[in-house]
Design a protein around this motif. Structure first.
Motif, PDB file in Angstrom:
ATOM      1  N   GLU A   1      63.040  51.523  33.867  1.00 44.50           N
ATOM      2  CA  GLU A   1      62.713  51.094  32.513  1.00 44.50           C
ATOM      3  C   GLU A   1      61.598  50.060  32.478  1.00 44.50           C
ATOM      4  N   THR A   2      60.905  49.862  33.603  1.00 45.11           N
ATOM      5  CA  THR A   2      59.905  48.807  33.671  1.00 45.11           C
ATOM      6  C   THR A   2      58.522  49.369  33.971  1.00 45.11           C
ATOM      7  N   SER A   3      57.527  48.902  33.239  1.00 44.28           N
ATOM      8  CA  SER A   3      56.127  49.175  33.550  1.00 44.28           C
ATOM      9  C   SER A   3      55.494  47.870  34.004  1.00 44.28           C
ATOM     10  N   TYR A   4      54.805  47.894  35.143  1.00 43.43           N
ATOM     11  CA  TYR A   4      54.226  46.666  35.680  1.00 43.43           C
ATOM     12  C   TYR A   4      52.846  46.375  35.090  1.00 43.43           C
ATOM     13  N   GLU A   5      52.512  47.055  34.023  1.00 43.23           N
ATOM     14  CA  GLU A   5      51.227  46.834  33.367  1.00 43.23           C
ATOM     15  C   GLU A   5      51.382  46.045  32.068  1.00 43.23           C
ATOM     16  N   ARG A   6      52.564  45.540  31.787  1.00 42.75           N
ATOM     17  CA  ARG A   6      52.806  44.926  30.493  1.00 42.75           C
ATOM     18  C   ARG A   6      52.218  43.532  30.356  1.00 42.75           C
ATOM     19  N   ILE A   7      51.999  42.869  31.484  1.00 40.61           N
ATOM     20  CA  ILE A   7      51.570  41.478  31.401  1.00 40.61           C
ATOM     21  C   ILE A   7      50.208  41.372  30.710  1.00 40.61           C
ATOM     22  N   ASN A   8      50.126  40.527  29.726  1.00 39.25           N
ATOM     23  CA  ASN A   8      48.935  40.434  28.883  1.00 39.25           C
ATOM     24  C   ASN A   8      47.998  39.348  29.415  1.00 39.25           C
ATOM     25  N   VAL A   9      47.261  39.703  30.460  1.00 38.82           N
ATOM     26  CA  VAL A   9      46.323  38.741  31.045  1.00 38.82           C
ATOM     27  C   VAL A   9      44.958  39.406  31.204  1.00 38.82           C
ATOM     28  N   ASP A  10      44.558  40.150  30.209  1.00 38.66           N
ATOM     29  CA  ASP A  10      43.322  40.920  30.304  1.00 38.66           C
ATOM     30  C   ASP A  10      42.112  40.059  30.642  1.00 38.66           C
ATOM     31  N   LYS A  11      42.098  38.817  30.163  1.00 38.70           N
ATOM     32  CA  LYS A  11      40.947  37.948  30.390  1.00 38.70           C
ATOM     33  C   LYS A  11      41.062  37.128  31.678  1.00 38.70           C
ATOM     34  N   CYS A  12      42.223  37.182  32.324  1.00 37.68           N
ATOM     35  CA  CYS A  12      42.454  36.388  33.528  1.00 37.68           C
ATOM     36  C   CYS A  12      41.569  36.888  34.668  1.00 37.68           C
ATOM     37  N   ARG A  13      40.985  35.964  35.422  1.00 33.20           N
ATOM     38  CA  ARG A  13      40.103  36.308  36.529  1.00 33.20           C
ATOM     39  C   ARG A  13      40.759  36.090  37.897  1.00 33.20           C
ATOM     40  N   CYS A  14      42.082  35.959  37.932  1.00 32.36           N
ATOM     41  CA  CYS A  14      42.752  35.646  39.201  1.00 32.36           C
ATOM     42  C   CYS A  14      42.434  36.659  40.301  1.00 32.36           C
ATOM     43  N   ALA A  15      42.363  37.930  39.962  1.00 30.25           N
ATOM     44  CA  ALA A  15      42.106  38.950  40.984  1.00 30.25           C
ATOM     45  C   ALA A  15      40.774  38.687  41.681  1.00 30.25           C
TER      46      ALA A  15
ATOM     47  N   GLY B   1      47.667  32.795  34.786  1.00 29.25           N
ATOM     48  CA  GLY B   1      47.421  33.457  36.062  1.00 29.25           C
ATOM     49  C   GLY B   1      48.118  32.734  37.195  1.00 29.25           C
ATOM     50  N   SER B   2      48.419  33.463  38.261  1.00 32.69           N
ATOM     51  CA  SER B   2      49.165  32.877  39.382  1.00 32.69           C
ATOM     52  C   SER B   2      48.374  31.795  40.108  1.00 32.69           C
ATOM     53  N   CYS B   3      47.048  31.820  40.037  1.00 27.57           N
ATOM     54  CA  CYS B   3      46.221  30.828  40.741  1.00 27.57           C
ATOM     55  C   CYS B   3      46.329  29.426  40.134  1.00 27.57           C
ATOM     56  N   MET B   4      46.939  29.320  38.954  1.00 25.59           N
ATOM     57  CA  MET B   4      47.084  28.026  38.284  1.00 25.59           C
ATOM     58  C   MET B   4      48.472  27.418  38.505  1.00 25.59           C
ATOM     59  N   VAL B   5      49.350  28.109  39.220  1.00 26.32           N
ATOM     60  CA  VAL B   5      50.741  27.665  39.331  1.00 26.32           C
ATOM     61  C   VAL B   5      50.936  26.619  40.418  1.00 26.32           C
ATOM     62  N   SER B   6      50.500  26.942  41.626  1.00 26.86           N
ATOM     63  CA  SER B   6      50.855  26.167  42.805  1.00 26.86           C
ATOM     64  C   SER B   6      49.782  25.149  43.165  1.00 26.86           C
ATOM     65  N   GLN B   7      50.182  24.101  43.877  1.00 28.91           N
ATOM     66  CA  GLN B   7      49.230  23.126  44.404  1.00 28.91           C
ATOM     67  C   GLN B   7      48.287  23.751  45.421  1.00 28.91           C
ATOM     68  N   GLU B   8      48.589  24.972  45.867  1.00 29.78           N
ATOM     69  CA  GLU B   8      47.707  25.676  46.793  1.00 29.78           C
ATOM     70  C   GLU B   8      46.789  26.655  46.069  1.00 29.78           C
ATOM     71  N   GLY B   9      46.961  26.815  44.768  1.00 29.99           N
ATOM     72  CA  GLY B   9      46.146  27.746  44.013  1.00 29.99           C
ATOM     73  C   GLY B   9      44.768  27.183  43.723  1.00 29.99           C
ATOM     74  N   MET B  10      43.740  28.030  43.757  1.00 24.80           N
ATOM     75  CA  MET B  10      42.387  27.540  43.534  1.00 24.80           C
ATOM     76  C   MET B  10      42.212  27.003  42.118  1.00 24.80           C
ATOM     77  N   CYS B  11      42.732  27.728  41.126  1.00 29.61           N
ATOM     78  CA  CYS B  11      42.574  27.262  39.742  1.00 29.61           C
ATOM     79  C   CYS B  11      43.267  25.924  39.531  1.00 29.61           C
ATOM     80  N   TYR B  12      44.460  25.778  40.114  1.00 33.36           N
ATOM     81  CA  TYR B  12      45.196  24.513  40.002  1.00 33.36           C
ATOM     82  C   TYR B  12      44.354  23.365  40.546  1.00 33.36           C
TER      83      TYR B  12
END
Length: 352
Positions: free
Chosen positions: A293-307, A333-344
């Motif tokens: 019942e899950t689609s992994y495309e639902r996350i709405n981060v179209d403008k995110c540049r994390c990739a 985006g995941s890059c903003m979460v951790s102290q090891e993330g570049m965006c963070y």
């Protein structure tokens, strides 16, 4: 003159156009904190690769952890993991809905919870590179409680670097000191053989600067090799005991990386003899039902540049979400979460 100043002068004297990628969140923290990009010659570019384990954990693994929690299982993991976006929410949001999701500082904390709740299933969401895998392997070798299992999301660095060679313009690598402490520098010989200078480095500013100077010298001589600039911790063959434990518990497998896709032989999965502690097998029915019942495309981060940021193809402040919609308090985006993330790190030290 300080050691850092001496190294910087030597770098400036030997400067040449070069694109260097590091693959370690702690290296990015040092580079950002001390503003090293601002003081290096402009022709030396420092790229940040997929060296943050939180950042590369795929959406599907987050969703599986949430599905298990919703079924009544106790989910345990490190604090940063609770804020990594899944397809529709993160683990912290699932906890606010009543799921039993707990922050732990180590796998031993998760084992304690399993012993304290023998009538409930407890899952440890195990992430990380070669650095953390041996500890989890050692725990399984000690025969943990029957109600305890691992949701394994371990990733291996060298296959990801090979993958990036086809996607990103890279001239040289700074290898991650923590990972090399386990693996040694031998697994990185393949990059020197392909013509890429590579140096294993420590985590102080002078360590990073030294590695850059060594890479410049390799480039000048036209003789790419693997060098160890962190000899106090890293040995050529690494930690053989840790490697032995990993090999006895895990098999190498293809794995999904957030932002990079599926990379051959880049992950670890539990061997068949540990099936009783493999959350994917122990709770197969829950996961199978959820996937239907899950689609992994639902996350709405179209403008995110994390990739592109994880591939070293983009910088955080070029992302339209950076510092506005996406901050460490409200990471999209995941890059903003951790102290090891570049965006963070770019956000925290943007005025340095």
């Amino acid at each position: 003159m300080s050691m850092e100043a001496k190294l910087l002068k030597s770098i400036c004297d030997r400067s040449r156009p070069i694109r260097i990628m590091h693959i370690c969140g702690t290296h990015e923290r040092t580079i950002s904190r001390y503003g090293l990009r601002n003081v290096l010659p402009k022709e030396i570019e420092i790229l940040s690769g997929p060296g943050c384990p939180v950042c590369v954990t795929p959406v599907e693994d987050i969703d599986i952890a949430i599905a298990l929690a919703r079924s009544g299982i106790i989910i345990t993991s490190y604090g940063d993991m609770l804020r990594v976006p899944g397809s529709s929410m993160n683990l912290m949001e699932a906890r606010s809905e009543g799921c039993d999701i707990r922050t732990v500082y180590s796998i031993d904390d998760a084992i304690t919870i399993a012993k304290e709740h023998p009538s409930r299933d407890v899952v440890f969401f195990a992430i990380g590179f070669e650095t953390t895998a041996p500890t989890n392997a050692a725990t399984l070798l000690r025969k943990p409680p029957k109600n305890f299992s691992l949701l394994t999301s371990h990733r291996l660095i060298p296959p990801a670097l090979l993958h990036l060679l086809d996607e990103t313009n890279i001239d040289a690598f700074i290898a991650p000191g923590h990972v090399c402490a386990i693996t040694g520098i031998q697994p990185y010989q393949q990059f020197a053989d392909l013509g890429f200078p590579i140096v294993s480095a420590g985590f102080e500013a002078n360590d990073v600067l030294l590695s850059i100077l060594m890479l410049l010298e390799q480039s000048r001589l036209g003789r790419p090799i693997v060098e160890n600039a962190y000899p106090s911790v890293v040995r050529r063959k690494g930690n053989l005991k840790a490697q032995e434990m990993m090999a006895s518990v895990f098999d190498v497998a293809d794995a999904q990386w957030r932002g990079l896709g599926t990379i051959k032989n880049s992950g670890l999965k539990l061997k068949n003899e540990f099936a009783d502690h493999d959350a994917v097998l122990v709770h197969e029915n829950v996961i199978r039902s959820y996937k239907k019942e899950t689609s992994y495309e639902r996350i709405n981060v179209d403008k995110c540049r994390c990739a592109d940021i994880l591939k070293g193809k983009e910088e955080p402040d070029h992302c339209p979400l950076f510092g506005t919609d996406c901050t460490p308090v409200t990471p999209i985006g995941s890059c903003m979460v951790s102290q090891e993330g570049m965006c963070y790190n770019w956000y925290q030290y943007r005025n340095v």
